[in-house]
Motif scaffolding. Structure first.
Motif, PDB file in Angstrom:
ATOM      1  N   UNK A  42      58.457  47.968  11.845  1.00  0.00           N
ATOM      2  CA  UNK A  42      58.759  48.300  10.455  1.00  0.00           C
ATOM      3  C   UNK A  42      57.636  49.032   9.751  1.00  0.00           C
ATOM      4  N   UNK A  43      56.385  48.645   9.991  1.00  0.00           N
ATOM      5  CA  UNK A  43      55.248  49.280   9.317  1.00  0.00           C
ATOM      6  C   UNK A  43      55.157  50.755   9.696  1.00  0.00           C
ATOM      7  N   UNK A  44      55.339  51.046  10.973  1.00  0.00           N
ATOM      8  CA  UNK A  44      55.287  52.438  11.419  1.00  0.00           C
ATOM      9  C   UNK A  44      56.449  53.240  10.841  1.00  0.00           C
ATOM     10  N   UNK A  45      57.629  52.642  10.825  1.00  0.00           N
ATOM     11  CA  UNK A  45      58.792  53.312  10.254  1.00  0.00           C
ATOM     12  C   UNK A  45      58.589  53.597   8.775  1.00  0.00           C
ATOM     13  N   UNK A  46      58.006  52.653   8.046  1.00  0.00           N
ATOM     14  CA  UNK A  46      57.717  52.855   6.621  1.00  0.00           C
ATOM     15  C   UNK A  46      56.726  53.987   6.414  1.00  0.00           C
ATOM     16  N   UNK A  47      55.693  54.047   7.251  1.00  0.00           N
ATOM     17  CA  UNK A  47      54.704  55.118   7.139  1.00  0.00           C
ATOM     18  C   UNK A  47      55.343  56.480   7.399  1.00  0.00           C
ATOM     19  N   UNK A  48      56.182  56.552   8.413  1.00  0.00           N
ATOM     20  CA  UNK A  48      56.858  57.821   8.729  1.00  0.00           C
ATOM     21  C   UNK A  48      57.794  58.212   7.589  1.00  0.00           C
ATOM     22  N   UNK A  49      58.509  57.244   7.043  1.00  0.00           N
ATOM     23  CA  UNK A  49      59.403  57.513   5.917  1.00  0.00           C
ATOM     24  C   UNK A  49      58.604  58.014   4.716  1.00  0.00           C
ATOM     25  N   UNK A  50      57.458  57.395   4.438  1.00  0.00           N
ATOM     26  CA  UNK A  50      56.618  57.828   3.317  1.00  0.00           C
ATOM     27  C   UNK A  50      56.095  59.243   3.520  1.00  0.00           C
ATOM     28  N   UNK A  51      55.688  59.561   4.749  1.00  0.00           N
ATOM     29  CA  UNK A  51      55.192  60.910   5.027  1.00  0.00           C
ATOM     30  C   UNK A  51      56.305  61.949   4.897  1.00  0.00           C
ATOM     31  N   UNK A  52      57.492  61.603   5.320  1.00  0.00           N
ATOM     32  CA  UNK A  52      58.632  62.505   5.175  1.00  0.00           C
ATOM     33  C   UNK A  52      58.925  62.754   3.698  1.00  0.00           C
TER      34      UNK A  52
END
Length: 121
Positions: A3-13
């Motif tokens: 989840x943490x990695x997915x959140x970071x990728x979502x934030x960068x997008x």
């Protein structure tokens, strides 16, 4: 992926989308300035009206973007650990100041209809 990695990728997008929006706003501002130059040269009111419409659109989109920044920063503030709350509070305050600034600029733009250039964002 966790989840943490997915959140970071979502934030960068999301950051990429917001940055792209600001690039488009910059291009619109340049176009509006060119219309203002044509108005100054020709005194054709159509150029001035079109420029003002573009500047109004730029301000509206900027207001929306700043509201998104405020929302995101407030959510991060709520989730932040106690030892970093004050730092995230500074981000929220910065977002509020940006919002106040754009609201003042919108007020100015709506009350002066013969700008010499694009509104300062």
């Amino acid at each position: 992926m966790n989840n943490a990695k997915e959140d970071q990728i979502k934030n960068l997008t999301t950051e990429e989308i917001l940055s792209s929006a600001f690039i488009v706003l910059g291009i619109l501002s340049i176009y509006g300035d060119e219309l203002q130059k044509k108005y100054i040269q020709t005194k054709n009111k159509a150029y001035e009206e079109q420029a003002n419409s573009i500047f109004d659109l730029i301000l509206l989109i900027t207001l929306i973007l700043y509201l998104i920044f405020l929302y995101r920063n407030y959510k991060r503030y709520q989730k932040s650990p106690q030892n970093t709350k004050s730092l995230f509070g500074v981000r929220v305050l910065g977002s509020l100041l940006l919002l106040a600034g754009i609201l003042c600029t919108i007020y100015f733009q709506q009350n002066i209809k013969t700008p010499t250039a694009a509104p300062e964002l």
